[in-house]
Design an enzyme around this catalytic site. Structure first.
Site, short mmCIF file in Angstrom:
data_model
loop_
_atom_site.label_atom_id
_atom_site.label_comp_id
_atom_site.label_asym_id
_atom_site.label_seq_id
_atom_site.Cartn_x
_atom_site.Cartn_y
_atom_site.Cartn_z
N LYS A 14 14.27 48.46 70.26
CA LYS A 14 14.04 47.21 70.98
C LYS A 14 13.99 47.50 72.47
O LYS A 14 14.50 48.50 72.96
CB LYS A 14 15.13 46.17 70.68
CG LYS A 14 16.57 46.59 71.02
CD LYS A 14 16.98 46.46 72.48
CE LYS A 14 18.43 46.87 72.69
NZ LYS A 14 18.79 46.99 74.14
N ASP A 140 24.09 43.30 69.26
CA ASP A 140 22.64 43.20 69.07
C ASP A 140 22.20 43.55 67.65
O ASP A 140 21.00 43.65 67.38
CB ASP A 140 21.87 44.02 70.11
CG ASP A 140 22.31 45.47 70.18
OD1 ASP A 140 23.24 45.83 69.45
OD2 ASP A 140 21.71 46.23 70.97
#
Length: 284
Positions: A14, A140
């Site tokens: 990401k 996350d």
């Protein structure tokens, strides 16, 4: 006879397209506003269910296998315990993403483990339950479980799907490990960025509140960013060390990659608002 090996479950990296630190809670965790987008560079995991209940991780990287706190093992054991399943799994990791670079590789590996074993162990938990389990492993992990580019608030767990432009990125990987804990504990970190509405955030210049502190203490990151910013709008992802520049066309990013000095490493990647993990799950 054991089930066949279920192969090539992707764990994508990401980028934090922006990262604002808006406060600090009484428990020490920081309040954030950030925008997660996936890129098409991934680790890959294979799984084989066993009936003895043992969970075993295999990898060519010996330090990954030797780490008893590895997030893949934690994820598998957490799901096994939560669901009360008696099955185990052998897990093979093909580690392609840089470790500790702010690309979320460890969290993504954990998320892919939860999603894959939820299917392969026939638990069939709703994605929100998987995200709750994942949140205990890392802030996350949930975004990788949900698999959609998202605006995140809180400690990063309050997610709202968004559709930022899927640009091309040149990601540079400085040869240094930045401690996330050290950055968030530093008295120099900006912690009072005003909270803004999503519409305001999506329309303004994007930045990373951790960047100034990191480049002040890590010259490798500072050098990579100062080189890259000459070619494209560039910033750091997460707490570093990786930095990225954004381009409209793949060829533009590849042309800059070709100019990369010999003491730097990097790769070109495509932004993705939908994780390839979702496609793999659909074909499980």
């Amino acid at each position: 006879m054991r089930p066949p090996i279920s192969k090539s479950w992707p764990a994508p990296a990401k980028l934090n397209l922006f990262l604002h630190v808006t406060g600090q809670r009484d428990d020490g965790y920081h309040e954030l506003q950030t925008l997660f987008q996936f890129i098409d560079h991934c680790d890959y995991l294979d799984f084989q269910v066993n009936l003895c209940g043992e969970i075993k991780l295999h990898s060519e990287l010996s330090k990954v296998v030797a780490d008893k706190d590895n997030l893949i093992l934690q994820a598998a054991k957490s799901l096994q315990k939560h669901a009360g399943v008696t099955q185990g799994a052998d897990i093979w990791l093909e580690k392609l993403l840089p470790m500790g670079g702010g690309l979320g590789g460890g969290s993504s590996d954990a998320a892919t483990t939860l999603v894959a074993l939820n299917a392969l162990w026939n638990i069939n938990y709703h994605v929100d339950i998987l995200a709750e389990i994942g949140l205990k492993l890392g802030a996350d992990v949930p975004v990788f479980i949900h698999g959609l580019a998202s605006f995140a608030e809180g400690v990063g767990e309050q997610l709202k799907p968004v559709l930022p432009a899927e640009k091309w990125y040149l990601v540079l990987v400085p040869n240094v490990h930045v401690s996330t804990q050290a950055i968030f504990q530093s008295p120099e970190l900006t912690r009072n960025t005003p909270k803004l509405s999503l519409s305001n955030l999506m329309s303004q210049h994007w930045s990373n509140d951790c960047e100034k502190l990191v480049i002040a203490h890590y010259p490798q990151v500072a050098n990579a960013l100062s080189w890259l910013v000459e070619y494209a709008p560039s910033r750091m992802t997460g707490t570093g060390a990786c930095v990225f520049g954004e381009f409209e066309q793949e060829q533009q990013a590849l042309a800059v990659l070709a100019e990369l000095p010999p003491n730097m490493t990097g790769f070109v990647a495509k932004g993705m608002n939908r994780s390839p993990l979702l496609e793999r799950l659909a074909n499980a």
